[in-house]
Design a protein around this motif. Structure first.
Motif, PDB file in Angstrom:
ATOM      1  N   HIS A 108       1.073  -1.002  -0.122  1.00 23.87           N
ATOM      2  CA  HIS A 108      -0.100  -0.078  -0.348  1.00 23.87           C
ATOM      3  C   HIS A 108       0.919   1.259  -0.501  1.00 23.87           C
ATOM      4  O   HIS A 108       2.014   1.280   0.137  1.00 23.87           O
ATOM      5  N   TYR A 110       1.202   5.354   1.089  1.00 25.08           N
ATOM      6  CA  TYR A 110       0.065   5.942   2.052  1.00 25.08           C
ATOM      7  C   TYR A 110       1.159   7.173   1.475  1.00 25.08           C
ATOM      8  O   TYR A 110       1.833   7.634   1.390  1.00 25.08           O
ATOM      9  N   VAL A 121       1.134   9.128   9.712  1.00 27.64           N
ATOM     10  CA  VAL A 121       0.716   8.727   9.059  1.00 27.64           C
ATOM     11  C   VAL A 121       2.012   6.882   9.626  1.00 27.64           C
ATOM     12  O   VAL A 121       1.414   5.699   9.842  1.00 27.64           O
ATOM     13  N   THR A 129       3.823  -0.928   3.805  1.00 30.93           N
ATOM     14  CA  THR A 129       3.495  -0.381   3.392  1.00 30.93           C
ATOM     15  C   THR A 129       4.683   0.882   3.434  1.00 30.93           C
ATOM     16  O   THR A 129       5.711   0.690   3.717  1.00 30.93           O
ATOM     17  N   ASN A 152      -2.967   0.125  -4.036  1.00 34.87           N
ATOM     18  CA  ASN A 152      -4.050   0.554  -3.375  1.00 34.87           C
ATOM     19  C   ASN A 152      -3.159   1.611  -2.669  1.00 34.87           C
ATOM     20  O   ASN A 152      -1.973   1.986  -2.604  1.00 34.87           O
ATOM     21  N   THR A 154      -3.516   5.806  -1.121  1.00 36.49           N
ATOM     22  CA  THR A 154      -4.397   6.180   0.268  1.00 36.49           C
ATOM     23  C   THR A 154      -3.370   7.938   0.258  1.00 36.49           C
ATOM     24  O   THR A 154      -2.066   8.324   0.425  1.00 36.49           O
ATOM     25  N   CYS A 156      -3.218  11.273   1.419  1.00 37.65           N
ATOM     26  CA  CYS A 156      -3.211  11.999   3.441  1.00 37.65           C
ATOM     27  C   CYS A 156      -3.485  13.764   3.338  1.00 37.65           C
ATOM     28  O   CYS A 156      -2.115  14.285   3.303  1.00 37.65           O
TER      29      CYS A 156
END
Length: 168
Positions: A108, A110, A121, A129, A152, A154, A156
């Motif tokens: 993942h 971030y 985070v 990740t 994936n 994300t 922030c």
């Protein structure tokens, strides 16, 4: 070229820095930002025009060379961000997809706007990740320069409020 000169300035500034351990930069992150995790090596302490600063290194996504350094001016007595109209700035060149790598992983990604958000985070993210900071929401678009993006991702963003420049 001008970009190369800017990058060389950023690299020289970074080389002049030192570990944040035991400095006002560590106090800023731990006391005022509540960061409890180990601070990655992409953070250093130094001086910029004789002012104490937290330095954050942004590297090229492919070569991993330092392209830019964000400096965050600090109050040497309180360890808070300095009370200046502009209390942070970027030295160097962010053009080519430079970003701050706090943790590398594969499951993942971030993507945080600022380095302090990225540290928060990092505290919550699993160890498999990736956590990066782009140093500006406008740099989120540079992710296309990465070779391999995980499935994936994300985003922030900082909570800068409705009237801040990034929200306009």
């Amino acid at each position: 070229t001008e970009d190369l000169k800017k990058m060389k300035s950023a690299q020289a500034l970074w080389q002049a820095g030192k570990s944040i351990q035991g400095t006002v930069a560590e106090r800023y992150l731990k006391i005022h930002r509540g960061i409890q995790t180990k601070i990655p090596d992409c953070f250093r302490f130094g001086y910029y025009y004789r002012a104490p600063v937290l330095m954050v290194a942004a590297t090229h996504p492919l070569t991993h060379e330092i392209q830019a350094v964000q400096v965050i001016y600090l109050n040497p007595k309180t360890a808070e961000k300095a009370s200046l109209e502009t209390n942070k700035r970027i030295i160097g060149c962010m053009k080519f997809g430079a970003h701050v790598v706090l943790q590398k992983g594969s499951s993942h990604l971030y993507v945080a706007e600022g380095p302090e958000t990225a540290l928060s985070v990092l505290e919550a993210a699993p160890s498999d990740t990736s956590v990066i900071a782009t140093l500006s929401v406008s740099n989120f678009t540079h992710l296309s320069r990465f070779n391999h993006l995980p499935k994936n991702i994300t985003f922030c963003a900082d909570n800068d409020g409705p009237n801040s420049p990034p929200s306009k």
